[in-house]
Structure formats: structure tokens, C-alpha cells
Motif scaffolding. Structure first.
Motif, PDB file in Angstrom:
ATOM      1  N   ILE B  11       0.856  -1.183   0.000  1.00 31.62           N
ATOM      2  CA  ILE B  11       0.000   0.000   0.000  1.00 31.62           C
ATOM      3  C   ILE B  11       0.896   1.239   0.000  1.00 31.62           C
ATOM      4  CG2 ILE B  11      -1.912   1.211   1.147  1.00 31.62           C
ATOM      5  CD1 ILE B  11      -2.599  -1.397   2.595  1.00 31.62           C
ATOM      6  N   GLY B  12       0.738   2.053  -1.009  1.00 33.34           N
ATOM      7  CA  GLY B  12       1.487   3.316  -1.057  1.00 33.34           C
ATOM      8  C   GLY B  12       0.781   4.346  -0.190  1.00 33.34           C
ATOM      9  N   VAL B  13       1.514   4.958   0.737  1.00 36.01           N
ATOM     10  CA  VAL B  13       0.879   5.934   1.640  1.00 36.01           C
ATOM     11  C   VAL B  13       1.634   7.261   1.611  1.00 36.01           C
ATOM     12  CG1 VAL B  13      -0.096   4.179   3.171  1.00 36.01           C
ATOM     13  CG2 VAL B  13       2.186   5.091   3.650  1.00 36.01           C
ATOM     14  N   ASN B  14       0.894   8.325   1.809  1.00 36.79           N
ATOM     15  CA  ASN B  14       1.538   9.644   1.885  1.00 36.79           C
ATOM     16  C   ASN B  14       0.814  10.519   2.910  1.00 36.79           C
ATOM     17  OD1 ASN B  14      -0.797  10.158   0.505  1.00 36.79           O
ATOM     18  ND2 ASN B  14       0.184  10.962  -1.332  1.00 36.79           N
ATOM     19  N   ASP B  82      13.219  15.127   8.456  1.00 30.12           N
ATOM     20  CA  ASP B  82      12.452  14.492   7.388  1.00 30.12           C
ATOM     21  C   ASP B  82      12.142  13.041   7.719  1.00 30.12           C
ATOM     22  OD1 ASP B  82      12.376  16.725   5.879  1.00 30.12           O
ATOM     23  OD2 ASP B  82      13.857  16.086   4.395  1.00 30.12           O
ATOM     24  N   LYS B  83      13.155  12.393   8.261  1.00 35.31           N
ATOM     25  CA  LYS B  83      13.008  10.985   8.585  1.00 35.31           C
ATOM     26  C   LYS B  83      11.945  10.816   9.665  1.00 35.31           C
ATOM     27  CE  LYS B  83      15.925   6.968   9.198  1.00 35.31           C
ATOM     28  NZ  LYS B  83      17.229   6.458   9.629  1.00 35.31           N
ATOM     29  N   LEU B  84      11.968  11.700  10.653  1.00 39.22           N
ATOM     30  CA  LEU B  84      10.978  11.624  11.728  1.00 39.22           C
ATOM     31  C   LEU B  84       9.564  11.780  11.196  1.00 39.22           C
ATOM     32  CD1 LEU B  84      12.362  13.576  14.812  1.00 39.22           C
ATOM     33  CD2 LEU B  84      11.946  11.119  14.571  1.00 39.22           C
ATOM     34  N   ARG B  85       9.415  12.729  10.279  1.00 41.67           N
ATOM     35  CA  ARG B  85       8.090  12.929   9.670  1.00 41.67           C
ATOM     36  C   ARG B  85       7.568  11.645   9.043  1.00 41.67           C
ATOM     37  NH1 ARG B  85       8.962  18.180   5.814  1.00 41.67           N
ATOM     38  NH2 ARG B  85       8.355  19.794   7.305  1.00 41.67           N
ATOM     39  N   GLY B  86       8.393  11.028   8.226  1.00 39.80           N
ATOM     40  CA  GLY B  86       7.984   9.783   7.568  1.00 39.80           C
ATOM     41  C   GLY B  86       7.677   8.690   8.577  1.00 39.80           C
ATOM     42  N   GLY B 101      -4.460  -6.893  14.257  1.00 42.57           N
ATOM     43  CA  GLY B 101      -3.809  -8.204  14.324  1.00 42.57           C
ATOM     44  C   GLY B 101      -3.335  -8.735  12.990  1.00 42.57           C
ATOM     45  N   VAL B 102      -3.018  -7.826  12.079  1.00 41.23           N
ATOM     46  CA  VAL B 102      -2.516  -8.274  10.777  1.00 41.23           C
ATOM     47  C   VAL B 102      -1.027  -7.911  10.688  1.00 41.23           C
ATOM     48  CG1 VAL B 102      -3.230  -6.153   9.543  1.00 41.23           C
ATOM     49  CG2 VAL B 102      -2.985  -8.282   8.271  1.00 41.23           C
ATOM     50  N   ALA B 103      -0.235  -8.836  10.148  1.00 44.66           N
ATOM     51  CA  ALA B 103       1.209  -8.615  10.029  1.00 44.66           C
ATOM     52  C   ALA B 103       1.488  -7.474   9.059  1.00 44.66           C
ATOM     53  CB  ALA B 103       1.897  -9.887   9.545  1.00 44.66           C
ATOM     54  N   CYS B 104       2.534  -6.712   9.325  1.00 41.98           N
ATOM     55  CA  CYS B 104       2.877  -5.620   8.416  1.00 41.98           C
ATOM     56  C   CYS B 104       4.359  -5.298   8.457  1.00 41.98           C
ATOM     57  CB  CYS B 104       2.049  -4.374   8.718  1.00 41.98           C
ATOM     58  SG  CYS B 104       2.519  -3.551  10.252  1.00 41.98           S
ATOM     59  N   GLN B 105       4.776  -4.596   7.439  1.00 39.56           N
ATOM     60  CA  GLN B 105       6.106  -4.000   7.359  1.00 39.56           C
ATOM     61  C   GLN B 105       5.909  -2.619   6.764  1.00 39.56           C
ATOM     62  OE1 GLN B 105       9.000  -6.439   5.125  1.00 39.56           O
ATOM     63  NE2 GLN B 105       7.532  -8.112   5.375  1.00 39.56           N
ATOM     64  N   ALA B 106       6.794  -1.699   7.098  1.00 39.84           N
ATOM     65  CA  ALA B 106       6.665  -0.344   6.552  1.00 39.84           C
ATOM     66  C   ALA B 106       8.054   0.222   6.339  1.00 39.84           C
ATOM     67  CB  ALA B 106       5.875   0.528   7.519  1.00 39.84           C
ATOM     68  N   TRP B 107       8.220   0.940   5.262  1.00 47.58           N
ATOM     69  CA  TRP B 107       9.526   1.560   5.018  1.00 47.58           C
ATOM     70  C   TRP B 107       9.384   2.822   4.178  1.00 47.58           C
ATOM     71  CZ3 TRP B 107       7.560  -2.552   2.515  1.00 47.58           C
ATOM     72  CH2 TRP B 107       7.699  -2.624   1.135  1.00 47.58           C
ATOM     73  N   ILE B 108      10.461   3.611   4.191  1.00 49.92           N
ATOM     74  CA  ILE B 108      10.483   4.917   3.529  1.00 49.92           C
ATOM     75  C   ILE B 108      11.548   4.907   2.449  1.00 49.92           C
ATOM     76  CG2 ILE B 108      10.916   7.385   3.875  1.00 49.92           C
ATOM     77  CD1 ILE B 108      10.206   6.941   6.860  1.00 49.92           C
ATOM     78  N   LYS B 109      11.211   5.490   1.310  1.00 48.99           N
ATOM     79  CA  LYS B 109      12.205   5.704   0.250  1.00 48.99           C
ATOM     80  C   LYS B 109      12.100   7.162  -0.190  1.00 48.99           C
ATOM     81  CE  LYS B 109      13.969   1.565  -0.427  1.00 48.99           C
ATOM     82  NZ  LYS B 109      15.393   1.260  -0.626  1.00 48.99           N
ATOM     83  N   GLY B 111      12.414   9.907  -3.455  1.00 48.32           N
ATOM     84  CA  GLY B 111      12.482   9.984  -4.910  1.00 48.32           C
ATOM     85  C   GLY B 111      11.147  10.383  -5.512  1.00 48.32           C
ATOM     86  N   ASP B 112      11.020  10.127  -6.801  1.00 51.36           N
ATOM     87  CA  ASP B 112       9.773  10.386  -7.513  1.00 51.36           C
ATOM     88  C   ASP B 112       8.816   9.237  -7.181  1.00 51.36           C
ATOM     89  OD1 ASP B 112       7.710  10.685  -9.273  1.00 51.36           O
ATOM     90  OD2 ASP B 112       8.961  10.867 -11.065  1.00 51.36           O
ATOM     91  N   PRO B 113       7.683   9.546  -6.511  1.00 52.86           N
ATOM     92  CA  PRO B 113       6.819   8.461  -6.027  1.00 52.86           C
ATOM     93  C   PRO B 113       6.474   7.411  -7.080  1.00 52.86           C
ATOM     94  CG  PRO B 113       6.077  10.538  -5.118  1.00 52.86           C
ATOM     95  CD  PRO B 113       7.191  10.871  -6.082  1.00 52.86           C
ATOM     96  N   LYS B 114       6.073   7.831  -8.287  1.00 51.72           N
ATOM     97  CA  LYS B 114       5.641   6.833  -9.260  1.00 51.72           C
ATOM     98  C   LYS B 114       6.775   5.886  -9.651  1.00 51.72           C
ATOM     99  CE  LYS B 114       5.954   9.829 -13.388  1.00 51.72           C
ATOM    100  NZ  LYS B 114       6.715  10.931 -12.736  1.00 51.72           N
ATOM    101  N   GLU B 115       7.980   6.441  -9.768  1.00 51.58           N
ATOM    102  CA  GLU B 115       9.106   5.591 -10.159  1.00 51.58           C
ATOM    103  C   GLU B 115       9.592   4.718  -9.013  1.00 51.58           C
ATOM    104  OE1 GLU B 115      11.953   8.171 -12.022  1.00 51.58           O
ATOM    105  OE2 GLU B 115      10.475   8.667 -13.578  1.00 51.58           O
ATOM    106  N   VAL B 116       9.594   5.294  -7.816  1.00 51.67           N
ATOM    107  CA  VAL B 116      10.041   4.510  -6.658  1.00 51.67           C
ATOM    108  C   VAL B 116       9.060   3.368  -6.386  1.00 51.67           C
ATOM    109  CG1 VAL B 116      10.472   4.571  -4.176  1.00 51.67           C
ATOM    110  CG2 VAL B 116      11.318   6.423  -5.629  1.00 51.67           C
ATOM    111  N   ILE B 117       7.762   3.655  -6.488  1.00 50.01           N
ATOM    112  CA  ILE B 117       6.767   2.601  -6.238  1.00 50.01           C
ATOM    113  C   ILE B 117       6.972   1.444  -7.224  1.00 50.01           C
ATOM    114  CG2 ILE B 117       4.304   2.026  -6.306  1.00 50.01           C
ATOM    115  CD1 ILE B 117       3.777   4.902  -5.221  1.00 50.01           C
ATOM    116  N   CYS B 118       7.110   1.760  -8.502  1.00 45.42           N
ATOM    117  CA  CYS B 118       7.298   0.695  -9.497  1.00 45.42           C
ATOM    118  C   CYS B 118       8.595  -0.072  -9.246  1.00 45.42           C
ATOM    119  CB  CYS B 118       7.278   1.266 -10.911  1.00 45.42           C
ATOM    120  SG  CYS B 118       5.631   1.807 -11.400  1.00 45.42           S
ATOM    121  N   HIS B 119       9.624   0.647  -8.823  1.00 44.32           N
ATOM    122  CA  HIS B 119      10.903  -0.004  -8.526  1.00 44.32           C
ATOM    123  C   HIS B 119      10.767  -0.938  -7.325  1.00 44.32           C
ATOM    124  CE1 HIS B 119      15.011  -0.324  -6.884  1.00 44.32           C
ATOM    125  NE2 HIS B 119      15.347  -0.356  -8.152  1.00 44.32           N
ATOM    126  N   GLU B 120      10.059  -0.487  -6.303  1.00 42.02           N
ATOM    127  CA  GLU B 120       9.873  -1.307  -5.104  1.00 42.02           C
ATOM    128  C   GLU B 120       8.984  -2.521  -5.388  1.00 42.02           C
ATOM    129  OE1 GLU B 120      12.581  -0.133  -3.399  1.00 42.02           O
ATOM    130  OE2 GLU B 120      11.378  -0.644  -1.643  1.00 42.02           O
TER     131      GLU B 120
END
Lengths: 176, 176
Positions: B11-14, B82-86, B101-109, B111-120
Motif C-alpha cells: 500500500i502506497g501511503v503519503n 524528514d526521517k521523523l516525519r515519515g 492483528g494483521v502482520a505488516c512492514q513499513a519503510w520509507i524511500k 524519490g519520484d513516487p511513481k518511479e520509486v513505487i514501481c521499482h519497489e
């Protein structure tokens, strides 16, 4: 999170262009199996699958070249035959749902698939529309047109398109 | 149908453009709640939610207009902020997952959102990518550009876009 009524997933299905009736197309089967494996999983009571098959009226009448029409009854028999074809297609999906134990409904409409699908979404209001697609490149797409691209833009519910896997693509990618 | 490993939904979040950090945007929250209510439902062990937040490098430096840079340390503190904000943004989603109760992971990158999302997507290979979108009309879209349209075309996995509901749209629909 249960108890709010099942999640209703509409799946557009069509017949294979290479194997003939009553075989479901590669991309339809792919979309259906993706829904079962990735979304429904073991939670069969949480979902209701709605199968829509849109029959395209036979524009050039090629299928009926060898038929002779002598009475109104002859035309009725064509309609009857078309209906049977669609029913065989839907039977495949309904049988699979029955095996897996997930509730389903299936129906047939006539017309332009992209327009009929969007119209049915408006009428039935599913939570998600799932469409298979052939995953054609931009060059092939120009000549074939894609139902999924149109529905992504115009359907009034979230839409997900499932591309055929590379190993399932026939020699001519326009086939399905 | 279980046992083959959880379905991995990215899920892409902003962040919100109107309420500031650490508030998640209306469309991000909408996409997340849709996944919980319509897909995960009661089957919390069947899914793994992967939250990706792409931070856009501040092109015009407007946010830093009042800052004075006198040493390399000053720049480090910006990066830290910036890192704290994210992190605050991701904390919202991770907390909700923990409640449910659902497993999750979250991370920050960055760059340009559309390109970073496709790369990830290419790197992580989720089963489904879910993006919220503002549901702008064609006129507004020309000026804003949409990440979801780009990802629908280029991401190497099925993509579903969840539009904001009409009642959640702010006065200026470009806000989120």
C-alpha cells in the motif's frame, strides 16, 4: 471485521479464442484463480463472486454462414444456441466455486463488453471488479483495444486487471 | 487454500496536504481501510501488509526558508527531521495493523513516487499494489499528474486504485 456482509467481487469472463466453447479464456481463468488464491484464500464465507459474461452480437454473421433460415423458428434456435454457449462457459466457473465452497452468481448480457461491464457495475455495485487481460504490448493494443483499460477509467468501483503469465501466453498473443 | 504463504499487499501511503504531519492523507487512509474491510476481513493471518512511503525531495526548499545553515551538522538535522516525519506517518498504519492483528512492514524511500513505487514492486514482488487516489477529473489531472495512472501501466503486479468518497473530498479537490 466480518458480519458486514460478504465482499462482492465481480469477475468479467469470456470464452477462449483458440479452443472454442465451452472453454474459458486463459485470462478469465487466470483472473478467477487469482481471486481464489490471493483474495478469498480460506475465508470462503467472506466473499461472493459475481460472474458476468458479455456476449458480443455476431457482427458479420460468419458463424451463421452455413445456416438456412426458412422460418422464425430458425432464428429462435440461433438465440437458443448462443445462450447455451454462454451457459456452458458460466457453468465452468460456478462448478469451481461450488467445489471451493464460495458463494457465487453468474449471468449473461449482450452488447459491447466494455460498456456492458461498466453498466452492470453501476447496477450491481460490487466492491471490486476483476478482469483478466492478455497483457498485450502497446502495438498490439492499438488494433485490439482493451476492455480493461476502458473499465479502469470508467467503472464506478475499484478495478484490478490480472495479466496472463508469460508461460500461459499462446504463440499469437492476440489469442486467449 | 491457505498454507501457501500470506498474500502480500503493498500500500502506497503519503501525508495529508491539508493537515500536515503526521497525518495520513485522506486517500491513503481510504485505501488502507478498504484493504482491511473488503479484502483482509476476519482472515488476518492470511495477509501481510507492506506500507511504502515515498518522500519527495524538497525541490524548491520552501520548507527550509527560515533555516540557517552554518555547518554540516545543520544539514544532518534536516535529514533527521524528514526521517521523523515519515516515521510518524508509518507509525499510524503500523499501529492500526497491530490493533487489528494483521502482520505488516513499513519503510520509507526518497524519490519520484511513481518511479520509486514501481521499482519497489519489482524488488519486493507483492501480490497486489493498492493506491489511494483523489479521484480528480480530467481537467485537474492534467496539472497534478497521477501516480496511480502511471503505476497502473508500469507496475509489475496487479494494481487497484481506491478513490476517495465524495463526502471525504475537501473543498479544493487537489488537497488530500
Amino acid at each position: 471485521m466480518e458480519g458486514r456482509g460478504a465482499t462482492r467481487i465481480m469477475i468479467g469472463v469470456n470464452e477462449s479464442t483458440i479452443r472454442g466453447y465451452p472453454h474459458a479464456s486463459i485470462s478469465s481463468r487466470g483472473a478467477f484463480e487469482w481471486v481464489l488464491n490471493k483474495i478469498v484464500r480460506s475465508n470462503t464465507s467472506g466473499f461472493d463472486l459475481l460472474f458476468l459474461h458479455v456476449q458480443v452480437p455476431d457482427e458479420d454473421g460468419f458463424d451463421d454462414m452455413d445456416s438456412i433460415y426458412a422460418s422464425p423458428e430458425d432464428f429462435k434456435s440461433i438465440k437458443h444456441r448462443d445462450k447455451l454457449r454462454g451457459l456452458h462457459l458460466l457453468e465452468y466457473f460456478v462448478n469451481r466455486c461450488h467445489e471451493v465452497g464460495v458463494a457465487c452468481q453468474a449471468w449473461i448480457k449482450k452488447g459491447d463488453p466494455k460498456e456492458v461491464i461498466c453498466h452492470e457495475v453501476k447496477r450491481v455495485q460490487p466492491d471490486l471488479l476483476v478482469l483478466g487481460c492478455r497483457g498485450l504490448g502497446p502495438f498490439q493494443r492499438v488494433f485490439v483495444g482493451t476492455v480493461s483499460e476502458f473499465c479502469q477509467k470508467h467503472a464506478e468501483c475499484p478495478v484490478v486487471t490480472i495479466k496472463r503469465s508469460a508461460e500461459e501466453t499462446p504463440q499469437d498473443p492476440v489469442d486467449d
